[in-house]
Design a protein around this motif. Structure first.
Motif, short mmCIF file in Angstrom:
data_model
loop_
_atom_site.label_atom_id
_atom_site.label_comp_id
_atom_site.label_asym_id
_atom_site.label_seq_id
_atom_site.Cartn_x
_atom_site.Cartn_y
_atom_site.Cartn_z
N UNK A 326 0.83 -1.20 0.00
CA UNK A 326 0.00 0.00 0.00
C UNK A 326 0.87 1.25 0.00
N UNK A 327 0.22 2.40 -0.12
CA UNK A 327 0.97 3.66 -0.19
C UNK A 327 1.85 3.82 1.06
N UNK A 328 3.10 4.12 0.82
CA UNK A 328 4.05 4.36 1.90
C UNK A 328 5.21 5.19 1.35
N UNK A 329 6.00 5.72 2.26
CA UNK A 329 7.25 6.40 1.92
C UNK A 329 8.38 5.55 2.48
N UNK A 357 -4.93 10.40 -2.78
CA UNK A 357 -6.31 10.35 -2.28
C UNK A 357 -6.54 9.10 -1.45
N UNK A 358 -7.30 9.26 -0.36
CA UNK A 358 -7.58 8.13 0.51
C UNK A 358 -6.50 7.85 1.54
N UNK A 369 -3.24 6.62 7.88
CA UNK A 369 -4.53 5.94 7.74
C UNK A 369 -4.81 5.81 6.25
N UNK A 370 -5.13 4.58 5.82
CA UNK A 370 -5.38 4.36 4.40
C UNK A 370 -6.27 3.14 4.24
N UNK A 371 -6.85 2.95 3.05
CA UNK A 371 -7.60 1.71 2.80
C UNK A 371 -6.72 0.50 3.08
N UNK A 372 -7.32 -0.52 3.68
CA UNK A 372 -6.54 -1.65 4.16
C UNK A 372 -5.99 -2.50 3.03
N UNK A 377 -8.45 0.43 -2.45
CA UNK A 377 -8.00 1.76 -2.88
C UNK A 377 -8.33 1.98 -4.35
N UNK A 378 -8.04 1.01 -5.20
CA UNK A 378 -8.33 1.17 -6.62
C UNK A 378 -9.81 1.41 -6.85
N UNK A 379 -10.67 0.66 -6.18
CA UNK A 379 -12.10 0.77 -6.39
C UNK A 379 -12.64 2.13 -5.96
N UNK A 380 -12.13 2.65 -4.85
CA UNK A 380 -12.72 3.84 -4.26
C UNK A 380 -11.97 5.14 -4.52
N UNK A 381 -10.68 5.06 -4.87
CA UNK A 381 -9.89 6.29 -4.91
C UNK A 381 -9.11 6.52 -6.21
N UNK A 382 -8.90 5.49 -7.00
CA UNK A 382 -8.08 5.70 -8.20
C UNK A 382 -8.67 6.77 -9.11
N UNK A 383 -9.99 6.80 -9.22
CA UNK A 383 -10.63 7.77 -10.12
C UNK A 383 -10.44 9.20 -9.66
N UNK A 384 -10.00 9.41 -8.41
CA UNK A 384 -9.80 10.76 -7.89
C UNK A 384 -8.41 11.31 -8.21
N UNK A 385 -7.54 10.49 -8.78
CA UNK A 385 -6.21 10.96 -9.15
C UNK A 385 -6.31 11.89 -10.36
N UNK A 386 -5.59 12.97 -10.33
CA UNK A 386 -5.61 13.93 -11.43
C UNK A 386 -4.17 14.40 -11.66
#
Length: 511
Positions: A326-329, A357-358, A369-372, A377-386
């Motif tokens: 998942x998203x991390x640094x 996003x998310x 905090x992020x989708x588990x 994440x793909x289902x709920x947040x990918x479309x919010x990337x711009x």
């Protein structure tokens, strides 16, 4: 190493990697994910929405909203739970996690509701990893795996008759249905379309530093990995033949490689076990000899190599489709490189000043905090990337590709197919100041070493001894940044005081 029983995935603690699970999806999110506008029918008549191919849940579970339109079906959840019906699904499953296998099997015979809850795969996965740790041979499902592992441990016991799951009518649960969607989905083609990373070949070291490392920009390099022995030798068959009996770290367990590959061939779950082994080269030095650290990052380029006991820095990564990160640094403000030996990986990367996003980091970046799960994440947040706004980068890496991950960049990695990769973290002159500041000011967030309190001092002493001019330059830059921060703080305090003074003066004039 003792495995620790985890709560089910919707409630699992992830303090080890500084990520906290998000809440369960809301009804609105579930509605959005199943919008009729995104519906289509494939040739087999299955409904496809936003990359999800729906069949029937093996236990008959349906979304909660269906109970309002299926009026001829009597909901069975509450009546089958009795006094436990006051608990929501996450809490109920967390309670059931405390039961052993015998109690779960007994519970399955109590009612339809208990049958569904007691067959939740996450509960049986936790039981397998808790009871057998890495000594299991996966057999289609985690419950079947538990039964098979138990009989191998107790061969004198009478074999159990295997039965197919029972489809229950009238059981509605957004939580269980959503979890099933995430492990039964296919990738929407829209999630794979954007490809805007720089792809380079014949890149000189000077070009790499000037065009990517100093500007802190990702790049994919095409012509390094194919020359390694590992690129041709590290096939599933090759690794299994040579290291099949060796154990590798996958989450909280150490598992034989042959057993892991057997698991990876069969698994069909939301978050598969993922080999992420930092000790592989210590146990098998010949594996480290099968690849060569690219010249962009080797030798004097990696300043952490000046330490006698550096933080963890290299890992072999193996996982089936749907596994990933998942998203991390990356830790300790380091940069990294990731070499893909086989398979395909979907990468999404956001620059340090743009939060995906998310994803909600704490103020000190110590927790996130992020989708588990990745599919959530793909289902709920990918479309919010711009890309025009957040400047994020997406691409698919294939076998032989080398990815440079600059310091501070958020990144998500999703395995489209089964994959094998090598990754290493490093410190160079380009990110030295960021690393020194991190080690000085965020000791509680240092990872990969037990020497958190002394790492900063040890590293600076090693630099002063072996690379004195570099240390002096970095120290001067840190001092300059400290002065600038102090000046900005004083200016901000002065502005705040002036605002307060003017407000008080206006109040006095009013009265």
């Amino acid at each position: 190493m003792s495995a620790t029983r985890e709560p089910p995935s919707y409630a699992r603690s992830t303090a080890g990697d500084d990520v906290r699970p998000s809440r369960r999806p809301s009804d609105a999110e579930l509605h959005d994910a199943e919008s009729p506008d995104d519906e289509d029918e494939n040739q087999d008549g299955a409904t496809q929405r936003r990359g999800l191919v729906y069949g029937a849940h093996p236990l008959g579970v349906k979304p909660l909203g269906n109970q309002y339109v299926e009026q001829a079906v009597v909901p069975c959840r509450d009546s089958g739970l009795g006094t436990l019906r006051c608990f929501d699904d996450p809490l109920l499953l967390t309670i059931l996690m405390q039961l052993d296998a015998v109690d779960l099997c007994r519970l399955a015979s109590v009612s339809k509701s208990m049958y569904v809850f007691s067959h939740t795969e996450d509960l049986w996965r936790n039981l397998v990893l808790d009871e057998f740790q890495g000594d299991f041979q996966f057999d289609r499902s985690w419950k079947e795996t538990f039964v098979g592992s138990w009989h191998r441990r107790h061969p004198e016991a009478a074999p159990l008759v295997k039965v197919s799951p029972i489809s229950v009518q009238g059981f509605y649960s957004d939580l269980l249905f959503h979890a099933w969607i995430c492990c039964s989905s296919t990738l929407d083609h829209r999630w794979l379309e954007l490809d805007n990373v720089d792809r380079r070949s014949a890149l000189t070291h000077e070009q790499f530093v000037r065009e990517y490392e100093l500007p802190n920009r990702p790049v994919l390099i095409k012509d390094v990995v194919p020359s390694w022995p590992a690129f041709t030798e590290w096939t599933v068959d090759g690794l299994q033949e040579r290291y099949g009996e060796d154990r590798f770290i996958a989450g909280a367990v150490h598992i034989r490689l042959r057993d892991y590959f057997a698991y990876a061939r069969q698994v069909h779950e939301e978050s598969p076990l993922y080999i992420f082994d930092k000790r592989f080269a210590e146990r098998n030095p010949e594996m480290a000899a099968a690849y060569e650290v690219p010249s962009y990052f080797s030798g004097d380029q990696d300043l952490f190599s000046l330490l006698e006991n550096r933080p963890d820095y290299r890992w072999i990564i193996m996982g089936p489709a749907r596994s990933g990160s998942r998203f991390h640094i990356d830790p300790n403000a380091t940069s990294a490189w990731n070499a893909l030996i086989s398979g395909k990986k979907k990468w999404i990367m956001f620059p340090p000043d743009s939060i995906p996003p998310g994803v909600i980091p704490s103020d000190d970046m110590g927790s996130v905090t992020s989708p588990l799960t990745l599919l959530e994440w793909f289902m709920n947040y990918h479309s919010r990337c711009d890309h025009s706004v957040d400047r994020h980068i997406e691409f698919i890496a294939e076998a032989g590709d080398l990815v440079f991950v600059p310091t501070g960049w958020w990144h998500l990695v999703f395995n489209i197919t089964d994959t094998i990769a090598i990754t290493q973290n490093y410190v160079s002159e380009a990110n030295l100041v960021e690393v020194l500041r991190f080690l000085r000011e965020r000791k509680d967030q240092i990872s990969g070493t037990e020497e958190k309190e002394t790492l900063s001092v040890c590293f600076e002493e090693a630099l002063a001894k072996k690379r004195p001019h570099l240390m002096e330059k970095a120290r001067a830059q840190l001092e300059q940044e400290d002065r600038e921060r102090a000046e900005r703080k004083l200016a901000e305090e002065a502005r705040s005081w002036e605002t307060f003074r003017k407000g008080a003066a206006e109040e006095n004039e009013w009265f």
